[in-house]
Scaffold this active site. Sequence first.
Site, mmCIF file in Angstrom:
data_model
loop_
_atom_site.group_PDB
_atom_site.id
_atom_site.type_symbol
_atom_site.label_atom_id
_atom_site.label_comp_id
_atom_site.label_asym_id
_atom_site.label_seq_id
_atom_site.Cartn_x
_atom_site.Cartn_y
_atom_site.Cartn_z
ATOM 1 N N LYS A 79 0.859 -1.199 0.000
ATOM 2 C CA LYS A 79 0.000 0.000 0.000
ATOM 3 C C LYS A 79 0.888 1.240 0.000
ATOM 4 C CE LYS A 79 -3.893 1.890 2.701
ATOM 5 N NZ LYS A 79 -4.715 1.689 3.909
ATOM 6 N N SER A 174 -9.602 1.565 3.466
ATOM 7 C CA SER A 174 -8.861 2.355 2.511
ATOM 8 C C SER A 174 -7.815 1.569 1.714
ATOM 9 C CB SER A 174 -8.162 3.520 3.220
ATOM 10 O OG SER A 174 -7.275 3.025 4.175
ATOM 11 N N SER A 198 -9.557 -0.656 7.731
ATOM 12 C CA SER A 198 -9.081 -0.442 6.363
ATOM 13 C C SER A 198 -8.451 -1.629 5.657
ATOM 14 C CB SER A 198 -8.086 0.718 6.332
ATOM 15 O OG SER A 198 -8.767 1.923 6.569
#
EC number: 6.3.5.7
Lengths: 530, 109
Positions: A79, A174, A198
Amino acid sequence: MKTMLGRTLREVSAALKQGQITPTELCQKCLSLIKKTKYLNAYITVTEEVALKQAEESEKRYKNGQSLGVLDGIPIAIKDNFSTSGIETTCASNMLKGYVPPYNATVVQKLLDQGALLMGKTNLDEFAMGSGSTDSVFGPVKNPWSYSKQYRERRRQKPHGENEDSNWVITGGSSGGSAAAVSAFTCFAALGSDTGGSTRNPAALCGLVGVKPSYGLVSRHGLIPLVNSMDAPGILTRYVDDAAVVLGMLAGHDPKDSTTVQDPVKPFTLPSLTDVSKLCIGIPKEYLVPELSSEVRSLWSKAADLFESEGAKVVEVSLPHISYSIVCYHVLCTSEVASNMARFDGLQYGHRCDIDVSTEAMYAATRREGFNEVVRGRILSGNFFLLKENYENYFIKAQKVRRLIANDFVNVFNSGVDVLLTPTTLSAAVPYLEFIKEDNRTRSAQDDIFTQAVNMAGLPAVNIPVALSNQGLPIGLQFIGRAFCDQQLLTIAKWFEKQVEFPVTQLQELMDDCSSVLENGKLASMSLKQ
Amino acid sequence: GSGRITAEMIEHLERLALVDFGSREAVARLEKAIAFSNRLHAVHTDGVEPMESVLEDRCLYLRSDDVVEGNCAEELLQNSHRIVEEYFVAPPGNIPLPKLDEQEPVLHS
């Protein structure tokens, strides 16, 4: 017969050792898939050269019989809020576009030390604020399951006559880019982060295993912080065993992160549980909310029945303060964010505006240009709660409520419960067009409802994909464990995974059809953001 | 309590945060957020200590005070847009932002 990309880490590792496939071939397969699935917008940066070089080195090691371990030669993705040395790290924000960290986050370093191949940095909501992966400066991430035959057929029945791609569904957030990357078979594992859900939220919506380890088990050094007291690096994989392999590599004390505990940790293998009759599964009654979709509720109920039929004790439990978790999180999160985002002033790194009149004017303009509305909104809210006149009534109050919530979990586990079984999300993934009808804060408050309290209490939790909805979209369930009992949690999760047999690889063939159509431009991808 | 956010409060927050609201909608969103947060006051917390960290029963680890890495000034300076030799260049400080009524009207009609 599963193709190589659909296999578990241990299976691929064995194949690499036996020479059935080389790291370079594996790398090329994944790179080619990344290109074919570009329309998903899962990756911000694809590190093709780096990956190929790493593959070459891995190949040498295998030839010399000196492989580093199970992860040697395995494609992974990270990420884009984890610092990667020499590789742009943006947090999906204008504030850090072009920022190249001079160091690796500890978890990144650990994966590289194991010989993993870095495919790229994945897309996310800006600064990890959001539950849809729709608020990124690089555009939203599309859920690969939007392209499953079943889902598309259902959608075609609607008499809209609009562009065929306009009904794609979100990945959740997210860590949506990481989820899409793993779900589309472009890598075997990806790192996400989890502050309010997330990692688990996109795992549920993309049909993946999503692990949030106990707070303090895995180092946060190099993870650009959102809420220091709740953040945890998350792991996304297709199988529980794979997540356990990765977690085993990442867990452990880090001198560079003093919030990591010093208890000794070593890589663990999950035993294959056959007898669950000694287990006690807790079902928190407050999680049965009216907004829960009937499909999820039904699966939750079936899962509880499954444990019971196999001899486990299944009990209803109560977490009396849980309904305040979202409000509490809102105050604590925005307050910590207000503090954490103060470092972005344009002076030492990141975006800098052209104004030179004064430091204050420069900082203000830099931050206006660098941050999106969501980030700015949270900073302003946080500053409000931290004002002298509000500090006691909001910030301290929220910290007290946090203790009550954490205690609720302690009480439940002390009463003999081994794990809690809950939904992860209210429903399967929703279409993007529907999702954006409400603002980010409202959505986060709705979507984090089952996952957020876990971060309050610092407990380990995992999403396990269970079944497809009648629209063909994944639904998952969450297990929550005792603090630092991550191994036990994953052992139970692995047993459950075996029982439900989620169609992990169904997506692969379906996407193969679809991506060639999309490549030929027959379905133009509608970008509705900005 | 609840209620509209005053112009004074807007100015105060923008100055503290060094981030601006930018629109009426943003102010409305903050008002909604505050109203939402007011639900906390319904919880009884008498005698409850604030919780700062879930690891409060443990001690933070302190490293020994030995230099083990560093000497990377050049590398770090490269990430900045404006440097001179080994300095980050900042605009002059101690100049307060102009008051709202001295600025271009953005928010207030």
